[in-house]
Scaffold this motif. Structure first.
Motif: not given
Length: 170
Positions: A117-132
């Motif tokens: 879960f924690r790696v998947g959630n980190a990916c979702v967080w990173a995608l959500g924080e992207s300015h692209l």
């Protein structure tokens, strides 16, 4: 030594989002490694996530799930830190790699549930924080591919953040 410094920072990736102190340490470590070197290594390492282990674990408790299908805790912390570091200056290639890693991390393992879960959630967080703006499309892909209810909520929050930042309707 620069890579060792960055990996040591990544091991300290506690919590669900990076703290200001962690981000500062990460920025310094990334500067030492170099952005181009980081991106190249990050993408090549993430492409290995769906491959079998190089040294299979042959025996384990009959009551435990197959450890060859899981991401161990120490590696999960490092991966989470690398994912957070990738969110500093993502590009289209990094977004694709994050989406593939999230799908791999959320893949179900018999008797356990998602691999990590924690790696998947980190990916979702990173995608959500992207300015692209492309990140919104990657989050939409995750929303359709991942069925777990708790993960759906995490993806939904990230989609809302990304839509607000892009000034798009939800």
């Amino acid at each position: 030594t620069a890579w060792i410094g960055l990996l040591n920072v990544c091991v300290e990736s506690n919590g669900s989002v990076p703290t200001a102190k962690w981000q500062k340490a990460c920025d310094l470590a990334l500067q030492e490694v170099g952005r181009k070197n980081f991106k190249s290594a990050f993408q090549s390492w993430l492409s290995l996530m769906d491959r079998p282990r190089t040294q299979r674990i042959q025996t384990w408790s009959e009551w435990s799930p197959d450890p060859n299908l899981l991401i161990n805790d120490h590696n999960a912390d490092i991966l989470k830190g690398l994912v957070w570091a990738s969110a500093k200056r993502p590009d289209k290639d990094v977004l694709r790699a994050l989406t593939a890693l999230a799908i791999s991390a959320y893949r179900k393992v018999p008797g356990v549930g998602p691999r990590c879960f924690r790696v998947g959630n980190a990916c979702v967080w990173a995608l959500g924080e992207s300015h692209l703006s492309e990140a919104i499309g990657h989050l939409a892909v995750l929303k359709t591919r991942i069925k777990a209810g708790s993960v759906q909520k995490v993806i939904e929050k990230a989609l809302e953040r990304a839509a607000v930042r892009a000034k798009l309707p939800k």
